[in-house]
Design a protein around this motif. Structure first.
Motif, PDB file in Angstrom:
ATOM      1  N   ALA A  47       0.844  -1.193   0.000  1.00  0.00           N
ATOM      2  CA  ALA A  47       0.000   0.000   0.000  1.00  0.00           C
ATOM      3  C   ALA A  47       0.878   1.241   0.000  1.00  0.00           C
ATOM      4  N   ASP A  48       0.252   2.410   0.077  1.00  0.00           N
ATOM      5  CA  ASP A  48       1.006   3.653   0.147  1.00  0.00           C
ATOM      6  C   ASP A  48       1.886   3.666   1.387  1.00  0.00           C
ATOM      7  N   LEU A  49       2.977   4.387   1.299  1.00  0.00           N
ATOM      8  CA  LEU A  49       3.885   4.484   2.438  1.00  0.00           C
ATOM      9  C   LEU A  49       3.194   5.126   3.627  1.00  0.00           C
ATOM     10  N   GLU A  50       3.612   4.696   4.816  1.00  0.00           N
ATOM     11  CA  GLU A  50       3.089   5.297   6.035  1.00  0.00           C
ATOM     12  C   GLU A  50       3.524   6.750   6.116  1.00  0.00           C
ATOM     13  N   GLN A  51       2.637   7.596   6.626  1.00  0.00           N
ATOM     14  CA  GLN A  51       2.967   9.020   6.749  1.00  0.00           C
ATOM     15  C   GLN A  51       4.169   9.178   7.679  1.00  0.00           C
ATOM     16  N   PRO A  52       5.192   9.904   7.233  1.00  0.00           N
ATOM     17  CA  PRO A  52       6.418  10.019   8.035  1.00  0.00           C
ATOM     18  C   PRO A  52       6.206  10.865   9.289  1.00  0.00           C
ATOM     19  N   ASN A  53       6.926  10.500  10.351  1.00  0.00           N
ATOM     20  CA  ASN A  53       6.928  11.294  11.591  1.00  0.00           C
ATOM     21  C   ASN A  53       8.302  11.922  11.794  1.00  0.00           C
ATOM     22  N   GLY A  54       8.839  12.442  10.725  1.00  0.00           N
ATOM     23  CA  GLY A  54      10.155  13.050  10.800  1.00  0.00           C
ATOM     24  C   GLY A  54      11.254  12.142  10.304  1.00  0.00           C
ATOM     25  N   GLY A  55      10.974  10.828  10.249  1.00  0.00           N
ATOM     26  CA  GLY A  55      11.965   9.877   9.777  1.00  0.00           C
ATOM     27  C   GLY A  55      11.580   9.324   8.416  1.00  0.00           C
ATOM     28  N   ARG A  56      12.208   8.217   8.057  1.00  0.00           N
ATOM     29  CA  ARG A  56      11.923   7.576   6.776  1.00  0.00           C
ATOM     30  C   ARG A  56      10.570   6.872   6.838  1.00  0.00           C
ATOM     31  N   PRO A  57       9.670   7.115   5.856  1.00  0.00           N
ATOM     32  CA  PRO A  57       8.345   6.474   5.894  1.00  0.00           C
ATOM     33  C   PRO A  57       8.457   4.958   5.757  1.00  0.00           C
ATOM     34  N   ALA A  58       7.664   4.243   6.564  1.00  0.00           N
ATOM     35  CA  ALA A  58       7.710   2.770   6.558  1.00  0.00           C
ATOM     36  C   ALA A  58       6.816   2.209   5.455  1.00  0.00           C
ATOM     37  N   ARG A  59       7.247   1.115   4.879  1.00  0.00           N
ATOM     38  CA  ARG A  59       6.425   0.428   3.885  1.00  0.00           C
ATOM     39  C   ARG A  59       5.201  -0.179   4.581  1.00  0.00           C
ATOM     40  N   ARG A  60       4.057  -0.086   3.887  1.00  0.00           N
ATOM     41  CA  ARG A  60       2.823  -0.651   4.442  1.00  0.00           C
ATOM     42  C   ARG A  60       2.331  -1.771   3.534  1.00  0.00           C
ATOM     43  N   PHE A  61       1.794  -2.807   4.181  1.00  0.00           N
ATOM     44  CA  PHE A  61       1.337  -3.977   3.453  1.00  0.00           C
ATOM     45  C   PHE A  61      -0.128  -4.255   3.792  1.00  0.00           C
ATOM     46  N   MET A  62      -0.820  -4.874   2.854  1.00  0.00           N
ATOM     47  CA  MET A  62      -2.193  -5.302   3.114  1.00  0.00           C
ATOM     48  C   MET A  62      -2.425  -6.680   2.493  1.00  0.00           C
ATOM     49  N   TYR A  63      -3.306  -7.427   3.139  1.00  0.00           N
ATOM     50  CA  TYR A  63      -3.593  -8.775   2.646  1.00  0.00           C
ATOM     51  C   TYR A  63      -4.469  -8.692   1.405  1.00  0.00           C
ATOM     52  N   ASN A  64      -4.137  -9.479   0.400  1.00  0.00           N
ATOM     53  CA  ASN A  64      -4.900  -9.508  -0.844  1.00  0.00           C
ATOM     54  C   ASN A  64      -5.993 -10.570  -0.711  1.00  0.00           C
ATOM     55  N   ALA A  65      -7.180 -10.137  -0.268  1.00  0.00           N
ATOM     56  CA  ALA A  65      -8.264 -11.076  -0.001  1.00  0.00           C
ATOM     57  C   ALA A  65      -8.718 -11.815  -1.249  1.00  0.00           C
ATOM     58  N   ASN A  66      -8.493 -11.223  -2.417  1.00  0.00           N
ATOM     59  CA  ASN A  66      -8.919 -11.849  -3.668  1.00  0.00           C
ATOM     60  C   ASN A  66      -7.798 -12.639  -4.348  1.00  0.00           C
ATOM     61  N   TYR A  67      -6.771 -12.963  -3.581  1.00  0.00           N
ATOM     62  CA  TYR A  67      -5.681 -13.780  -4.111  1.00  0.00           C
ATOM     63  C   TYR A  67      -6.213 -15.124  -4.595  1.00  0.00           C
ATOM     64  N   SER A  68      -7.161 -15.688  -3.861  1.00  0.00           N
ATOM     65  CA  SER A  68      -7.835 -16.913  -4.295  1.00  0.00           C
ATOM     66  C   SER A  68      -9.218 -16.953  -3.654  1.00  0.00           C
ATOM     67  N   TYR A  69      -9.976 -18.009  -3.982  1.00  0.00           N
ATOM     68  CA  TYR A  69     -11.357 -18.099  -3.529  1.00  0.00           C
ATOM     69  C   TYR A  69     -11.637 -19.475  -2.943  1.00  0.00           C
TER      70      TYR A  69
END
Length: 336
Positions: free
Chosen positions: A61-83
């Motif tokens: 997902a979009d990077l986490e909003q920075p708090n003065g440091g380097r923005p952290a990578r954000r991840f989300m589960y892909n619910a439609n990966y399979s059924y």
């Protein structure tokens, strides 16, 4: 060395499942928040996330909003990966119904349909599965609910005689090479009801059905687990040693003076054996205005302090679907 290798693989499977479960609960997560949620190290979470990203089961997902440091990578589960595909069949007074639902990996229903058919046999179920797999190529597991006892993978006597003595799960697994779960309808209804309550801690509940044209049955959950018994016979409450045989119970189903005492004795027996927090009573013989009479009659047999909450619920189809979806999704995960 083989046991060590197997244990290492098992630990890896559990860790992957922990990360996926955490992501489903968090919606979005960074390596740090996932590590905090799972108890795993940040490095372990990072390695697992990279593997899940590579196969598409996790998306970035979009990077986490920075708090003065380097923005952290954000991840989300892909619910439609399979059924998953969920199918349940019923015989209601000679009317044969086949209901199916397709859901994603978080249980969101993508498609749902009900059809009435002239007969329900292996070929009907097999043809439906072929059609669903054709429409949804990435189906990973199939769950099937049937009105009957399943012992050693074979369907026993039940409402649909064409399915009796059919090893449904093994035949379908051999053909499609997918996770196949075949479960008794009352177990699924009770599990679905249980899961929908979102209890904070494990509870003991039962769902008891008194149909108009068949014997009674029950689904039993003890401390959050379906109780199937040694031969999957648990819940067959019509076999309790009443004054009337199963055949007599069906023949005299319209005689209130006989049926009501059977209802009360069945519920009181369940209370005495498993001491549940809640009993849900359903079926064609049950009306909403019967709840006080049932509760009072049971309380004449059971001490007040041990009486559960008794609920009358007319339609449990949504619980049936929820239980089938839940148990089919669980078939894809290792035990954590």
């Amino acid at each position: 060395m083989i046991p060590i290798i197997n244990n290492t693989m098992r630990v890896k499977q559990v860790n992957v499942e922990l990360v996926k479960t955490a992501l489903k609960a968090l919606t979005f997560g960074t390596k740090l928040t996932i590590a905090n949620a799972t108890g795993l190290s940040v490095a372990t979470c990072g390695n697992i996330l990279n593997e899940l990203l590579e196969r598409g089961e996790v998306i970035e997902a979009d990077l986490e909003q920075p708090n003065g440091g380097r923005p952290a990578r954000r991840f989300m589960y892909n619910a439609n990966y399979s059924y998953i595909a969920c199918i349940y069949v019923s015989n209601e007074g000679g009317i044969y119904k086949v209901i199916h639902a397709i859901t994603n990996l978080t249980g969101e229903i993508i498609e749902e349909n009900l059809v009435e058919v002239e007969v329900i046999n292996y070929e009907v179920i097999d043809n439906l599965i072929e059609k669903l797999i054709c429409n949804y190529e990435n189906i990973k597991a199939i769950g099937i609910g049937v009105p009957g006892i399943i012992h050693r993978g074979v369907i026993g006597p039940g409402d649909i005689k064409e399915l009796v003595d059919i090893p449904l799960a093994s035949r379908l697994k051999a053909k499609y090479n997918l996770e196949i779960t075949v479960e008794n309808d009352m177990n699924l209804i009770s599990y679905g009801f249980y899961k929908r309550q979102n209890y904070d801690e494990d509870k003991t509940i039962a769902v008891v059905i008194f149909p108009q044209d068949n014997c009674s049955g029950a689904g039993i959950i003890v401390d959050g687990h379906i109780i199937r018994g040694n031969t999957n016979f648990a819940g067959e409450v019509s076999y309790l040693p009443f004054d009337h045989s199963r055949e007599e119970q069906i023949m005299q189903i319209n005689h209130v003076d006989i049926v009501f005492p059977l209802i009360v004795k069945t519920i009181a027996s369940i209370i005495a054996v498993i001491n549940p927090e809640t009993i849900v009573v359903t079926g064609g013989l049950i009306r909403a205005d019967m709840m006080d009479d049932i509760s009072n009659a049971c309380e004449a047999l059971i001490p007040h302090e041990h009486m559960p909450q008794i609920i009358i619920q007319e339609n449990m189809q949504s619980d049936y679907i929820h239980g089938l979806v839940s148990i089919t999704l669980e078939s894809l995960t290792c035990d954590i």
